[in-house]
Design a protein around this motif. Structure first.
Motif, short mmCIF file in Angstrom:
data_model
loop_
_atom_site.label_atom_id
_atom_site.label_comp_id
_atom_site.label_asym_id
_atom_site.label_seq_id
_atom_site.Cartn_x
_atom_site.Cartn_y
_atom_site.Cartn_z
N ASP A 75 0.80 -1.16 0.14
CA ASP A 75 -0.01 -0.02 0.05
C ASP A 75 0.85 1.29 0.22
OD1 ASP A 75 -2.46 -1.32 -0.07
OD2 ASP A 75 -2.57 -1.32 2.17
N ARG A 78 2.13 1.66 -3.32
CA ARG A 78 1.29 2.53 -4.22
C ARG A 78 1.14 3.84 -4.14
NH1 ARG A 78 -4.17 0.06 -3.23
NH2 ARG A 78 -4.41 1.53 -5.22
N LEU A 79 0.84 4.37 -2.96
CA LEU A 79 0.74 5.54 -2.50
C LEU A 79 1.85 6.54 -3.24
CD1 LEU A 79 -0.82 5.46 0.99
CD2 LEU A 79 -1.99 6.55 -0.88
N ILE A 82 1.25 6.93 -6.90
CA ILE A 82 0.43 7.90 -7.18
C ILE A 82 1.21 9.25 -7.09
CG2 ILE A 82 -1.78 8.72 -6.58
CD1 ILE A 82 -2.44 5.97 -5.97
N PHE A 102 -6.14 6.22 -4.91
CA PHE A 102 -5.53 5.03 -4.14
C PHE A 102 -6.75 4.08 -4.00
CE2 PHE A 102 -5.09 2.99 -0.18
CZ PHE A 102 -3.86 2.13 -0.30
N ASN A 103 -7.96 4.57 -3.96
CA ASN A 103 -9.18 3.83 -3.68
C ASN A 103 -9.81 3.32 -4.79
OD1 ASN A 103 -9.03 3.90 -0.84
ND2 ASN A 103 -10.01 6.06 -0.94
N THR A 106 -7.15 0.29 -7.43
CA THR A 106 -6.72 -0.89 -6.46
C THR A 106 -6.16 -1.89 -7.48
OG1 THR A 106 -8.37 -0.47 -4.95
CG2 THR A 106 -7.27 -2.70 -5.08
N GLN A 109 -2.79 -0.66 -10.58
CA GLN A 109 -1.38 -0.39 -10.57
C GLN A 109 -0.44 -1.50 -10.54
OE1 GLN A 109 -2.15 2.37 -7.18
NE2 GLN A 109 -0.56 3.37 -7.53
#
Length: 269
Positions: A75, A78-79, A82, A102-103, A106, A109
């Motif tokens: 996570d 991923r953040l 972004i 981010f939401n 899912t 990415q």
């Protein structure tokens, strides 16, 4: 530039598990992203803002904590990806837009899930054969990664060269290596078109060509054997002779469709 931090919120009840959340700060605005990950106070290191696995806990708990640590790391990556994407695109963006992406992204990415989505689309379009080749390429890359997914933005030349070396180590022929690489390159380019990652040309130093295959023909000895009658007293057009020829040609030319075709027509009396 936004900052990402992993935080732990202890439970208000004594002896209960607390929760992990992510703190996103951008433009002096702070937002929190909740998670379902639960750990005890003793399993969190305040100094390093990371989990710790105590040696005295049971194996089941250790496996659970390792899994949670993997999810947290995924996570956080991923953040950060972004944020990097927003910075690269330029313009003004907000902390809320980061969380919204981010939401929403899912499954966009990561390579595995993005590729699985493409395979599903191909099946819906009736391109069954293409979907099967994509599935084969994905299965191969998943074996190389030992089931561990990878972010699209993390695909680079080193990763693909390691994959190529892994395939060669398995005895995979160059054309098959190229086959897998070209499919992965097509998936990667589609992600670039959707602006899910920047173009880093990760396939620049791996083989993506198509080598020539060696043509095979029926040996001369086999041709002479076919031309010899099974029984001189039988007519060359007899069912036995034709059946014998047909079986021999199939047996000697099974690996090449073209020699079989030419040999059959030229040898038929």
């Amino acid at each position: 530039m936004a900052s990402i931090k992993v935080k732990f919120r202890p439970s208000t009840a004594s002896g209960k598990e607390g929760s992990i959340y992510y703190q996103v700060i951008h433009g002096r605005i702070v937002r929190q992203v909740k998670t379902d990950y639960r750990i005890f106070d003793t399993e969190w290191d305040k100094k390093t803002s990371s989990m710790k696995i105590l040696p005295e806990i049971g194996e089941n708990r250790k496996r659970y904590l390792r899994k949670v640590a993997e999810h947290i790391d995924w996570d956080a990556r991923r953040l950060k990806a972004i944020v990097t994407q927003c910075d690269r695109q330029g313009g003004i963006y907000s902390v809320d837009s980061i969380i919204e992406k981010f939401n929403r992204q899912t499954g966009e990415q990561s390579l595995f899930r993005f590729m699985q989505g493409i395979i599903g689309q191909l099946k819906q379009l009736g391109k069954v054969r293409t979907s099967e080749t994509y599935t084969a390429a994905l299965a191969s890359f998943m074996k190389f990664r030992e089931g561990q997914d990878i972010l699209l933005c993390e695909m680079d030349g080193n990763t693909m060269m390691l994959y190529e070396a892994w395939l060669k180590g398995k005895g995979i022929c160059p054309n098959t290596v190229s086959f897998y690489m070209r499919i992965l390159r097509a998936v990667y380019n589609r992600a670039v078109e959707k602006e899910l990652t920047e173009q880093k040309h990760p396939f620049k130093h791996v083989y993506t060509g198509i080598g020539k295959t060696v043509k095979r023909a029926i040996p001369l000895k086999s041709i002479k054997h076919i031309k010899e009658p099974l029984n001189p007293q039988l007519h060359s057009r007899s069912a036995t002779y034709i059946k014998r020829n047909e079986l021999l040609i199939r047996k000697t030319a099974i690996k090449s469709s073209h020699p079989f075709q030419y040999a059959y027509h030229s040898l038929t009396p």
